[in-house]
Structures are given as structure tokens and as C-alpha cells.
Design an enzyme around this catalytic site. Structure first.
Site, PDB file in Angstrom:
ATOM      1  CB  VAL A 138       3.636   2.881  -1.018  1.00  0.00           C
ATOM      2  CG1 VAL A 138       4.223   3.670  -2.162  1.00  0.00           C
ATOM      3  CG2 VAL A 138       4.324   1.540  -0.939  1.00  0.00           C
ATOM      4  CG  MET A 139       8.068   5.589  -1.742  1.00  0.00           C
ATOM      5  SD  MET A 139       9.096   4.119  -1.902  1.00  0.00           S
ATOM      6  CE  MET A 139      10.728   4.808  -1.664  1.00  0.00           C
ATOM      7  N   GLY A 140       6.586   6.506   2.442  1.00  0.00           N
ATOM      8  CA  GLY A 140       6.684   7.092   3.777  1.00  0.00           C
ATOM      9  C   GLY A 140       6.399   6.071   4.869  1.00  0.00           C
ATOM     10  NE  ARG A 153      -3.059  16.518   0.382  1.00  0.00           N
ATOM     11  CZ  ARG A 153      -3.231  16.549  -0.921  1.00  0.00           C
ATOM     12  NH1 ARG A 153      -3.170  17.696  -1.569  1.00  0.00           N
ATOM     13  NH2 ARG A 153      -3.453  15.442  -1.605  1.00  0.00           N
ATOM     14  CB  THR A 154      -5.469  12.891   3.821  1.00  0.00           C
ATOM     15  OG1 THR A 154      -5.397  13.541   2.546  1.00  0.00           O
ATOM     16  CG2 THR A 154      -6.880  12.411   4.083  1.00  0.00           C
ATOM     17  CG  HIS A 178      19.764   4.949  -9.476  1.00  0.00           C
ATOM     18  ND1 HIS A 178      18.392   4.826  -9.671  1.00  0.00           N
ATOM     19  CD2 HIS A 178      20.155   3.795  -8.913  1.00  0.00           C
ATOM     20  CE1 HIS A 178      18.004   3.655  -9.231  1.00  0.00           C
ATOM     21  NE2 HIS A 178      19.035   3.010  -8.755  1.00  0.00           N
ATOM     22  CG  ASN A 179      15.606   7.111 -11.278  1.00  0.00           C
ATOM     23  OD1 ASN A 179      16.240   6.558 -10.395  1.00  0.00           O
ATOM     24  ND2 ASN A 179      14.383   7.555 -11.084  1.00  0.00           N
ATOM     25  CD  GLU A 219      15.149   2.116 -12.510  1.00  0.00           C
ATOM     26  OE1 GLU A 219      15.652   2.565 -11.455  1.00  0.00           O
ATOM     27  OE2 GLU A 219      13.929   2.170 -12.735  1.00  0.00           O
ATOM     28  CB  SER A 275      16.934   3.943  -5.356  1.00  0.00           C
ATOM     29  OG  SER A 275      16.612   2.997  -6.350  1.00  0.00           O
ATOM     30  CE  LYS A 312       5.297   7.042 -11.797  1.00  0.00           C
ATOM     31  NZ  LYS A 312       5.242   6.725 -10.365  1.00  0.00           N
ATOM     32  CE  LYS A 362       1.693  14.306  -8.487  1.00  0.00           C
ATOM     33  NZ  LYS A 362       0.532  14.979  -8.959  1.00  0.00           N
ATOM     34  CE  LYS A 397      15.980   7.043  -7.224  1.00  0.00           C
ATOM     35  NZ  LYS A 397      14.671   7.487  -7.349  1.00  0.00           N
ATOM     36  N   GLY A 441      12.102   1.340  -4.117  1.00  0.00           N
ATOM     37  CA  GLY A 441      10.649   1.159  -4.046  1.00  0.00           C
ATOM     38  C   GLY A 441      10.198   0.779  -2.645  1.00  0.00           C
TER      39      GLY A 441
HETATM   40  P1  NBP Z   1       3.052   9.533  -3.915  1.00  0.00           P
HETATM   41  O1  NBP Z   1       4.092  10.041  -4.866  1.00  0.00           O
HETATM   42  O2  NBP Z   1       1.909   8.784  -4.446  1.00  0.00           O
HETATM   43  O3  NBP Z   1       2.516  10.776  -3.055  1.00  0.00           O
HETATM   44  C1  NBP Z   1       1.534  10.590  -2.076  1.00  0.00           C
HETATM   45  C2  NBP Z   1       1.791  11.512  -0.916  1.00  0.00           C
HETATM   46  O4  NBP Z   1       1.870  12.863  -1.372  1.00  0.00           O
HETATM   47  C3  NBP Z   1       0.644  11.479   0.094  1.00  0.00           C
HETATM   48  O5  NBP Z   1       1.183  11.663   1.373  1.00  0.00           O
HETATM   49  C4  NBP Z   1      -0.190  12.678  -0.347  1.00  0.00           C
HETATM   50  O6  NBP Z   1      -0.995  13.197   0.676  1.00  0.00           O
HETATM   51  C5  NBP Z   1       0.896  13.645  -0.690  1.00  0.00           C
HETATM   52  N1  NBP Z   1       0.470  14.771  -1.510  1.00  0.00           N
HETATM   53  C6  NBP Z   1       0.038  14.816  -2.794  1.00  0.00           C
HETATM   54 BR1  NBP Z   1      -0.193  13.342  -3.878  1.00  0.00          BR
HETATM   55  N2  NBP Z   1      -0.241  16.049  -3.223  1.00  0.00           N
HETATM   56  C7  NBP Z   1      -0.001  16.834  -2.166  1.00  0.00           C
HETATM   57  C8  NBP Z   1      -0.112  18.218  -1.967  1.00  0.00           C
HETATM   58  N3  NBP Z   1      -0.471  19.046  -2.955  1.00  0.00           N
HETATM   59  N4  NBP Z   1       0.217  18.719  -0.754  1.00  0.00           N
HETATM   60  C9  NBP Z   1       0.605  17.903   0.233  1.00  0.00           C
HETATM   61  N5  NBP Z   1       0.735  16.571   0.119  1.00  0.00           N
HETATM   62  C10 NBP Z   1       0.434  16.034  -1.076  1.00  0.00           C
HETATM   63  O7  NBP Z   1       3.762   8.641  -2.754  1.00  0.00           O
HETATM   64  P2  NBP Z   1       4.901   7.553  -2.829  1.00  0.00           P
HETATM   65  O8  NBP Z   1       4.706   6.609  -3.954  1.00  0.00           O
HETATM   66  O9  NBP Z   1       5.048   7.023  -1.455  1.00  0.00           O
HETATM   67  O10 NBP Z   1       6.206   8.403  -3.196  1.00  0.00           O
HETATM   68  C11 NBP Z   1       6.666   9.465  -2.371  1.00  0.00           C
HETATM   69  C12 NBP Z   1       7.850  10.118  -3.055  1.00  0.00           C
HETATM   70  O11 NBP Z   1       8.895   9.135  -3.193  1.00  0.00           O
HETATM   71  C13 NBP Z   1       7.551  10.617  -4.466  1.00  0.00           C
HETATM   72  O12 NBP Z   1       8.320  11.752  -4.732  1.00  0.00           O
HETATM   73  C14 NBP Z   1       8.026   9.478  -5.339  1.00  0.00           C
HETATM   74  O13 NBP Z   1       8.350   9.897  -6.632  1.00  0.00           O
HETATM   75  C15 NBP Z   1       9.246   9.008  -4.574  1.00  0.00           C
HETATM   76  N6  NBP Z   1       9.611   7.605  -4.798  1.00  0.00           N
HETATM   77  C16 NBP Z   1       8.672   6.652  -4.941  1.00  0.00           C
HETATM   78  C17 NBP Z   1       9.055   5.340  -5.157  1.00  0.00           C
HETATM   79  C18 NBP Z   1       8.030   4.255  -5.288  1.00  0.00           C
HETATM   80  O14 NBP Z   1       8.436   3.110  -5.560  1.00  0.00           O
HETATM   81  N7  NBP Z   1       6.759   4.529  -5.079  1.00  0.00           N
HETATM   82  C19 NBP Z   1      10.405   5.010  -5.194  1.00  0.00           C
HETATM   83  C20 NBP Z   1      11.356   5.998  -5.003  1.00  0.00           C
HETATM   84  C21 NBP Z   1      10.940   7.300  -4.812  1.00  0.00           C
HETATM   85  P3  NBP Z   1      -2.552  12.731   0.779  1.00  0.00           P
HETATM   86  O15 NBP Z   1      -2.495  11.386   1.442  1.00  0.00           O
HETATM   87  O16 NBP Z   1      -3.154  13.773   1.597  1.00  0.00           O
HETATM   88  O17 NBP Z   1      -3.085  12.658  -0.624  1.00  0.00           O
END
Ligand code: NBP
Length: 528
Positions: A52-54, A73-74, A225-226, A229, A168, A299, A115, A222, A170
Site C-alpha cells: 500500500v505505501m509503495g 519481491r513477488t 512522533h509515533n 501519537e 507518516s 506495533k 516490511k 519518526k 498512511g
Molecule cells: P508491508 O509492511 O505490509 O510490507 C509489504 C511489502 O514487504 C511487500 O512489498 C512485500 O513483498 C515485502 N516483503 C515482506 Br512482507 N517480506 C519480505 C522479505 N522477506 N523480503 C523482501 N520483501 C518482503 O507494506 P506497507 O504497509 O506498504 O508498509 C511498508 C513500510 O512502510 C513498512 O515498514 C511499514 O511499517 C511502513 N509504514 C506503513 C504505513 C501504513 O500506513 N501502512 C505507514 C507508515 C509507514 P511481497 O509482495 O513479495 O510479499
């Protein structure tokens, strides 16, 4: 280069044109030769991690005119992304790290948004053979700051630059303007400044992104910040509890109070969403909040902040209480058993001026929040000393003003305080906040006294006031603690200047034989 990658690359009209210009006449070009062509390296920046973030950050960068290379990765997610969310954009995809790196302009800039933890290190390892001196790896995940300190050091030793950036806001923030808190190798900042400030949220026309400091400073800020929060959310939850249990109001009535508060000093994202969450109804027409199980998840970033505060000896009490309150909420089964046995006061009856009490509560929330931010900045001040970072406190408050969860009007006053006086020792000593707390404190005390009388737990409100009263005290009762420590452990004490005597010399560690039968040997001093 895999075939899938080649076909996908050739979907890009610009690349197709370049391939045709390569003059291989009709058929597909030799992709490896093609990749040697500097014109192939046309992406401004690359991003690994299409969750979602990327995905949202890529689309944000694309909106601002940058060409972004995407990898995951996938790899099937790369194709899905290009065929759906990124369709019609300039985003280019890759099916291997090698192909991904070959798409990037030099110096290469790679954001990893996966992650936090081992996955980040795994991608750094995969990238290293393909990168050159001066290339930049940016970790935008929720990494723990010691990892960012380590990664900065390891990559700088190899001639690369590293940035650990707090992100930050989301999904929504990533897509339309996050708060970005980059730190790491200072030499990387001029290369990423333009793109980072372009995509960041704006507050009064200023980007909510600036260079935070060296090493792990970005992820540290950060983390704080959390933690803040967590504190803000706990304070809001306590205000809700006082209004519901103490005044007997329902969720819709409380939502209206939050709507009013959002027009004043508490104007902020969290107050605004609380207003909306409380007004949200289930399909049966009843408010949904009372139907939600009262066990709060976490978390770990609040815990990291509290643990670091203990490590650095800083009294960041409100965040600590907010973390513990979530822990207590999670002991639900035990609480249910205790509720059958342990008694409190009779059910609250309120007979005073309700409007005045609500005003007092607003001031109590405001004053507690000021204390919480002051504690957070005390922690960052100490971390800067500990890790030798040059933190710009005014910029930190600015970075939190937009895009992130704790964004608020109040942060503007913090920015002003640190911009007016960059050497300000403590936020509580800024005249604006001195006056704000002075105005708030009578109501703050009334609210906490009333909550205690009612038996409503207010750990965040109460700890904030206890900190305030301790911080403004010339004398605290630690003299007695020192005497006890010397009595049972010969830990020694020092005399108050002006109260020295023949038996109590100034500036020396003194041990007294309190009982007459102990020895006169003192223990080695332990400094907390
Ligand atoms: P996730 O934290 O759910 O991570 C998913 C991504 O990590 C996918 O690209 C997945 O690849 C990859 N991944 C995983 Br899981 N294990 C892996 C491994 N062993 N090797 C390589 N790639 C791996 O994604 P997100 O929610 O978009 O968050 C991304 C980062 O941003 C995290 O650190 C999160 O804490 C931080 N963040 C999130 C938010 C939010 O609101 N979600 C806000 C601020 C910061 P795959 O597709 O191949 O499984």
C-alpha cells in the site's frame, strides 16, 4: 534480463522508440546491450516494495513529474500495478534487481518500502553488487533507528549513501502528501531534497519535510512522533471516558463536543477523526464505538520510545503511561474478573456547570498535550547529545504540521517557539506555553480531581500534571530517597549548597553511619 521484463519494458513508448533507434531492424533488440545505453537510465528514482505505501508513494512521485522505476519481491505485483493503478503513468517496472537498477539515472536513488527488519537488509544485499559509489539507498519503512545507524555506517564504508526516512500519513499521506523525516548520510540530501519536498505535505506553503540529522536521526524522530501519537490518542480516550462515564453523555453528544474542540486550540487530525468516529453508526442506527472490543493493539513504536526514554534517563512519562494503558486494556479477561471483586466509588453523579466542565476538560487536554510534546522534545534533545546528531527542532515541528497523524494547529506554536529561540532549553519555558498552561491549569486540576473522585482512570492527564508540578518544583523529595539509599546501601549523598557543616562538607559524597553499628565504607555510586 528475463523475457517478461523485456516485454514489459517494451510497453513503454519511449523505450520502444529507443529500441527502434538502436537500428536492429524490426526484431526485438538485445536487451543487455540496450541496458548499456545511458539513455535507458531514464528513471529519476526507483522504489522497491509494491504494497500500500509503495504504490501510493510511486503515484505521488509520478504526479509531480518524476519517472519512477518499480520493483517488488513477488514480481507478478509489478505487472498488476502497471496494468491497473499505474496504467497511463510514466512508471516503469522491472522483474529483477539488475534490470531495476539499470533503469535508474546516476547517482541512483532507490527507496525501499518493505516490511521493516530483515527484508530491508535482504534488499540492500541484493542491490549492492549493482550499485556504484555515490548511489543512494533510502529506507522509508518503519525501521528501528539503531538499524538505520548501522546501515548508514555500513553503506558509507562501501562508498554508498544511506537515508533512513520516517514516512507518516498512511496510505492517504503517501498518495497525496506525507510527512517525510529523512536522516542518514548528509551528502545524500542535496540529491533527494527536490523530490522529497515536492511530494511531501505542505503547511502554510512550506514542505513538511526537511533534513533531520545524521545516522538514525530520521527514524528516531519518526519513533518519537509515533510515541507522541500514542500519547495524544490516550488523552483523547481519557476525555471520551470522562464525558461518557462522568457526565453520562452518549457518543453523538460527545462527537459534537469534539467538533467544537476542533475549532479551537485542539484543532488537529486526531480530534477531527474522533468527531467522525464517534458519530459513525452501525447498520442498526446505534453508534459503533461502544460495540468495539476495548483491547488496544500496538506495533511497538510507542514501546520503543518509552524504552529509549528510560535508557536516556528522560522522564517521558505521558508516552510511557499511554503504552501501559494499552497493555492494561489488553488484559481484558483479568479485568473482567477483577471488576467483579474490586469496588470503586458510587456511580458518578454530576451536579455542577456542565458547560464549564467541558471547557475545563478542553483545557486539561491542551495542557497535557503541551507537557507531552515538551517531554518528546526533551527526549530528542538528549538523543542528539547521545548520538551526536544536529537536530533542527523547529523543522521537526514543521515536518509534523502536515501529512502525519499528529498534525495540528498547535504544532505551529511549537515551530514558532523553536524558530524564535533555537536554543530554547524546554518547550515549557517558552512564554507562549508558559501563558497557555497558566490559563489552563485551574481547569486541568479540577478535571483530574473530579475524575479521581469518580474513579475514572486518567493516567495520561494525571501523569502530565504530576510532571508539570515536579518540573516546576525547586525541591522534590529525592533528599529522603538519598537518605534511605545511604541507610540501607551506603550509596552516599551530597549536601545542599548553603547547608554544609563540619560533618557535611560541600561537594563530597557523604556516607553516614545511620544506626551506629554499620561500617563507614560507602558503595560505589550508581548514576541513573
Ligand atoms: P508491508 O509492511 O505490509 O510490507 C509489504 C511489502 O514487504 C511487500 O512489498 C512485500 O513483498 C515485502 N516483503 C515482506 Br512482507 N517480506 C519480505 C522479505 N522477506 N523480503 C523482501 N520483501 C518482503 O507494506 P506497507 O504497509 O506498504 O508498509 C511498508 C513500510 O512502510 C513498512 O515498514 C511499514 O511499517 C511502513 N509504514 C506503513 C504505513 C501504513 O500506513 N501502512 C505507514 C507508515 C509507514 P511481497 O509482495 O513479495 O510479499
Amino acid at each position: 534480463m528475463q523475457n517478461g521484463g523485456l516485454e514489459q519494458l517494451m510497453n513503454n513508448p519511449m523505450l520502444r522508440q529507443m529500441a527502434e533507434n538502436f537500428g536492429r531492424g524490426g526484431g526485438m533488440p538485445d536487451i543487455n546491450a540496450l541496458m548499456q545505453n545511458p539513455q535507458m537510465r531514464h528513471a529519476d528514482i526507483g522504489l522497491i516494495g509494491l504494497a500500500v505505501m509503495g504504490q501510493n508513494l510511486i503515484l505521488n512521485m509520478n504526479d509531480h513529474g518524476y519517472t519512477v522505476a518499480a520493483y517488488n519481491r513477488t514480481t507478478s505485483k509489478v505487472d498488476q500495478f502497471l496494468e491497473n493503478e499505474a496504467k497511463g503513468t510514466k512508471v516503469v517496472g522491472a522483474h529483477s534487481v539488475e534490470e531495476f537498477v539499470a533503469l535508474l539515472k546516476r547517482p541512483r536513488k532507490v527507496i525501499i518500502l518493505v516490511k521493516a527488519g530483515a527484508a530491508v537488509d535482504a534488499f540492500i544485499e541484493q542491490l549492492l553488487p549493482h550499485l556504484e559509489k555515490g548511489d543512494i539507498i533510502i529506507d522509508g519503512g518503519n525501521s528501528h533507528y539503531p538499524d538505520s545507524i548501522r546501515r548508514t555506517k555500513e553503506l558509507e564504508e562501501r562508498g554508498l549513501l544511506f537515508v533512513g526516512s520516517g514516512v507518516s500519513g498512511g496510505e492517504e499521506g503517501a498518495r497525496y502528501g506525507p510527512s517525510l523525516m529523512p536522516g542518514g548520510s548528509p551528502a545524500a540530501w542535496p540529491h533527494i531534497k527536490e523530490i522529497f519536498q515536492a511530494i511531501a505535505a505542505k503547511s502554510d506553503g512550506e514542505p513538511c519535510c526537511d533534513w533531520v540529522g545524521e545516522g538514525g536521526a530520521g527514524h528516531y524522530v519518526k519513533m518519537v512522533h509515533n510515541g507522541i501519537e500514542y500519547g495524544d490518542m490516550q488523552l483523547i480516550a481519557e476525555a471520551y471516558s470522562i464525558l461518557k462515564v462522568g457526565l453520562g453523555l452518549d457518543e453523538l453528544e460527545i462527537s459534537k463536543i469534539f467538533a467544537e474542540w476542533n475549532k479551537g486550540v485542539l484543532d488537529s487530525f486526531l480530534i477531527e477523526i474522533t468527531r467522525d468516529v464517534l458519530a459513525y453508526k452501525d447498520t442498526d442506527g446505534a453508534p459503533i464505538v461502544p460495540k468495539i472490543l476495548d483491547s488496544a493493539g500496538q506495533k511497538g513504536t510507542g514501546k520503543w520510545t518509552a524504552m529509549n526514554a528510560l535508557d536516556l534517563g528522560q522522564p517521558v512519562t505521558l508516552i510511557g503511561e499511554a503504552v501501559f494503558a494499552r497493555c492494561l486494556s489488553s488484559l481484558r479477561e483479568e479485568r473482567l474478573r477483577a471488576a467483579k471483586v474490586l469496588k470503586g466509588p458510587d456511580a458518578p453523579q454530576f451536579s455542577g456547570d456542565r458547560d464549564q466542565f467541558v471547557k475545563d476538560l478542553e483545557q486539561a487536554l491542551y495542557a497535557s498535550k503541551i507537557v507531552s510534546y515538551a517531554q518528546g522534545f526533551m527526549l530528542m534533545r538528549e538523543a542528539a547529545k547521545e548520538y551526536n546528531w544536529h537536530l533542527n527542532k523547529g523543522s521537526i515541528a514543521l515536518m509534523w504540521r502536515g501529512g502525519c497523524i499528529i498534525r495540528s494547529v498547535f504544532l505551529k506554536d511549537i515551530t514558532n517557539a523553536f524558530r524564535t529561540n533555537p536554543d530554547l532549553e524546554n518547550l515549557l519555558l517558552d512564554q507562549f506555553f508558559v501563558d497557555a498552561i497558566q490559563t489552563a491549569q485551574a481547569g486541568w486540576r479540577r478535571v483530574i480531581s473530579q475524575a479521581i473522585a469518580w474513579g475514572i482512570p486518567t493516567p495520561a492527564f494525571s501523569s502530565a500534571l504530576a510532571f508539570y508540578d515536579g518540573f516546576r518544583s525547586e525541591v522534590v523529595p529525592a533528599n529522603l530517597i538519598q537518605a534511605q539509599r545511604d541507610y540501607f546501601g551506603a550509596h552516599t549523598f551530597r549536601v545542599v549548597p548553603g547547608k554544609e557543616s563540619e560533618s557535611l562538607p560541600l561537594g563530597q559524597d557523604i556516607h553516614i553511619n545511620w544506626t551506629g553499628h554499620g561500617g563507614s565504607v560507602s558503595a560505589s555510586t550508581y548514576q541513573a
